[in-house]
Design a protein around this motif. Structure first.
Motif, short mmCIF file in Angstrom:
data_model
loop_
_atom_site.label_atom_id
_atom_site.label_comp_id
_atom_site.label_asym_id
_atom_site.label_seq_id
_atom_site.Cartn_x
_atom_site.Cartn_y
_atom_site.Cartn_z
N VAL A 58 9.54 11.16 -6.32
CA VAL A 58 10.65 11.98 -5.85
C VAL A 58 10.41 12.45 -4.42
O VAL A 58 11.31 12.44 -3.57
N ILE A 59 9.18 12.85 -4.15
CA ILE A 59 8.83 13.31 -2.80
C ILE A 59 9.10 12.21 -1.78
O ILE A 59 9.67 12.46 -0.71
N CYS A 60 8.69 11.00 -2.10
CA CYS A 60 8.94 9.88 -1.18
C CYS A 60 10.43 9.65 -0.98
O CYS A 60 10.90 9.45 0.15
N GLU A 61 11.19 9.68 -2.06
CA GLU A 61 12.63 9.40 -1.98
C GLU A 61 13.38 10.46 -1.20
O GLU A 61 14.40 10.16 -0.57
N VAL A 62 12.89 11.69 -1.23
CA VAL A 62 13.57 12.77 -0.50
C VAL A 62 13.13 12.81 0.97
O VAL A 62 13.95 13.00 1.87
N THR A 94 11.75 10.40 2.83
CA THR A 94 11.82 9.17 3.62
C THR A 94 12.96 9.18 4.63
O THR A 94 13.98 9.85 4.43
N THR A 95 12.76 8.44 5.69
CA THR A 95 13.84 8.21 6.65
C THR A 95 14.45 6.82 6.46
O THR A 95 15.34 6.43 7.22
N ASP A 96 13.98 6.11 5.45
CA ASP A 96 14.56 4.81 5.13
C ASP A 96 15.98 4.99 4.59
O ASP A 96 16.29 6.03 4.00
N PRO A 97 16.84 3.99 4.75
CA PRO A 97 18.20 4.10 4.20
C PRO A 97 18.19 4.14 2.68
O PRO A 97 17.20 3.75 2.04
N ASP A 98 19.28 4.63 2.11
CA ASP A 98 19.40 4.69 0.64
C ASP A 98 19.13 3.32 0.04
O ASP A 98 19.65 2.30 0.51
N GLY A 99 18.33 3.30 -1.02
CA GLY A 99 18.01 2.03 -1.67
C GLY A 99 16.88 1.28 -1.00
O GLY A 99 16.51 0.20 -1.46
N GLY A 100 16.32 1.86 0.06
CA GLY A 100 15.23 1.20 0.78
C GLY A 100 13.89 1.45 0.13
O GLY A 100 13.79 1.91 -1.02
N ALA A 101 12.83 1.20 0.87
CA ALA A 101 11.48 1.28 0.31
C ALA A 101 11.02 2.71 0.07
O ALA A 101 10.07 2.94 -0.67
N ALA A 102 11.68 3.70 0.68
CA ALA A 102 11.32 5.12 0.53
C ALA A 102 9.90 5.39 1.03
O ALA A 102 9.08 6.02 0.37
N ARG A 103 9.63 4.91 2.25
CA ARG A 103 8.30 5.10 2.83
C ARG A 103 8.15 6.49 3.44
O ARG A 103 9.10 7.06 3.98
N ILE A 104 6.93 7.04 3.34
CA ILE A 104 6.58 8.26 4.05
C ILE A 104 5.19 8.07 4.65
O ILE A 104 4.44 7.18 4.22
N PRO A 105 4.80 8.86 5.63
CA PRO A 105 3.45 8.74 6.20
C PRO A 105 2.37 8.99 5.13
O PRO A 105 2.51 9.89 4.29
N LEU A 139 -0.01 16.11 -0.05
CA LEU A 139 0.74 16.62 -1.19
C LEU A 139 0.12 16.17 -2.52
O LEU A 139 0.14 16.93 -3.50
N TYR A 140 -0.42 14.97 -2.57
CA TYR A 140 -1.13 14.52 -3.78
C TYR A 140 -2.34 15.42 -4.03
O TYR A 140 -2.56 15.89 -5.16
N SER A 141 -3.09 15.70 -2.99
CA SER A 141 -4.27 16.56 -3.14
C SER A 141 -3.86 17.97 -3.58
O SER A 141 -4.53 18.58 -4.43
N TYR A 142 -2.75 18.46 -3.03
CA TYR A 142 -2.28 19.79 -3.39
C TYR A 142 -1.85 19.86 -4.86
O TYR A 142 -2.24 20.76 -5.60
N LEU A 143 -1.06 18.88 -5.29
CA LEU A 143 -0.60 18.88 -6.68
C LEU A 143 -1.76 18.69 -7.66
O LEU A 143 -1.75 19.28 -8.75
N VAL A 198 -1.70 0.70 2.69
CA VAL A 198 -1.27 1.53 3.82
C VAL A 198 -1.62 0.87 5.15
O VAL A 198 -0.83 0.89 6.10
N ASP A 199 -2.80 0.27 5.21
CA ASP A 199 -3.24 -0.38 6.46
C ASP A 199 -2.31 -1.54 6.83
O ASP A 199 -2.17 -1.87 8.01
N LYS A 200 -1.69 -2.15 5.84
CA LYS A 200 -0.77 -3.27 6.10
C LYS A 200 0.66 -2.80 6.36
O LYS A 200 1.53 -3.62 6.67
N GLN A 201 0.89 -1.49 6.21
CA GLN A 201 2.25 -0.94 6.31
C GLN A 201 2.36 0.12 7.40
O GLN A 201 3.13 1.06 7.30
N ASP A 202 1.57 -0.05 8.44
CA ASP A 202 1.63 0.84 9.60
C ASP A 202 1.45 2.31 9.23
O ASP A 202 2.15 3.20 9.73
N GLY A 203 0.51 2.56 8.30
CA GLY A 203 0.20 3.94 7.95
C GLY A 203 1.20 4.59 7.02
O GLY A 203 1.18 5.82 6.84
N MET A 204 2.06 3.79 6.40
CA MET A 204 3.08 4.32 5.50
C MET A 204 2.77 3.93 4.06
O MET A 204 2.08 2.94 3.80
#
Length: 231
Positions: A158-162, A164-175, A182-186, A209-215
């Protein structure tokens, strides 16, 4: 001789003329305002239309982000049995408060209630997160995401989907840095996921992540190939 009908009295004539179309001045912007309001209400489906309407028009007048969902969303729970909080409403709150970074509790409460969400749930999240009068938005957002999902993996989806700057239906990438934080916090809030397990999972994910430009995207961590929760 019978009296002739002299027509409507002066008062009756004035009353009739008050409703003549030539005398009704409709503001040219009113039809579009009402049209957009109606579409927003249908899309957002507030549980209290009057309360939400007040929030909507106040935001509109102040040129603030409107309390409106991006799209119609099927409810995940009823207000009687759960919070009514949904990913769509979290996305609204993120648009309203995310840019601030640090949010005052009274402002968060105002936006929360403007979406007709129960104050008891907000207070519970505040207590669980040990938040004071100033709240780090990303942490609150992550905690709220976990409140509407069955596990941390789904919360992070959900965090990724909210976020993300990807268009709707896209990969939902975040840094990946945001994901790591956030994973460490949760995991810390959960209390049953060790620091070592978190580090092991992050190391596994680093290859993608290394293959996805840090995303990072949900398909990297949702599935049987990795278990973010510790068994």
């Amino acid at each position: 001789m019978p009296e002739q009908d002299s027509g409507p009295s002066q008062g009756e004539g004035q009353s009739t003329q008050m409703y003549c179309s030539q005398q009704i001045d409709i503001p040219p912007e009113l039809p579009d305002i009402l049209k957009q309001f109606t579409k927003a209400a249908i899309r957002t489906q507030p549980t209290d239309v009057l309360k939400w309407s007040a929030s909507y028009f106040r935001a509109l007048a102040n040129k603030e982000t409107l309390p409106v969902k991006d799209r119609l969303e099927m409810p995940v729970a009823t207000q009687k049995t759960d919070t009514g909080l949904t990913p769509g409403l979290l996305a609204v709150l993120n648009r309203q408060l995310g840019p601030e970074g640090i949010v005052k509790y009274n402002i968060l409460e105002d936006k929360w209630l403007g979406l007709c969400l129960p104050v008891e749930q907000l207070q519970d999240l505040r207590r669980v997160g040990s938040f004071g009068d100033e709240i780090e938005w990303l942490k609150f957002f992550a905690l709220a995401s976990s409140a509407i999902t069955p596990n941390i993996t789904q919360a992070l989806r959900v965090i990724c989907e909210v976020l993300t700057t990807d268009p709707d239906g896209g990969a939902a990438r975040i840094p990946f840095d945001t994901f790591t934080y956030l994973y460490s916090y949760l995991a810390e809030i959960d209390g049953e996921i060790s620091h070592q397990h978190v580090q092991d999972c992050l190391e596994i994910l680093q290859d993608n992540v290394d293959k996805q430009d840090g995303m990072i995207m949900p398909r990297n961590f949702v599935g049987d190939h990795i278990q973010l929760e510790e068994k």
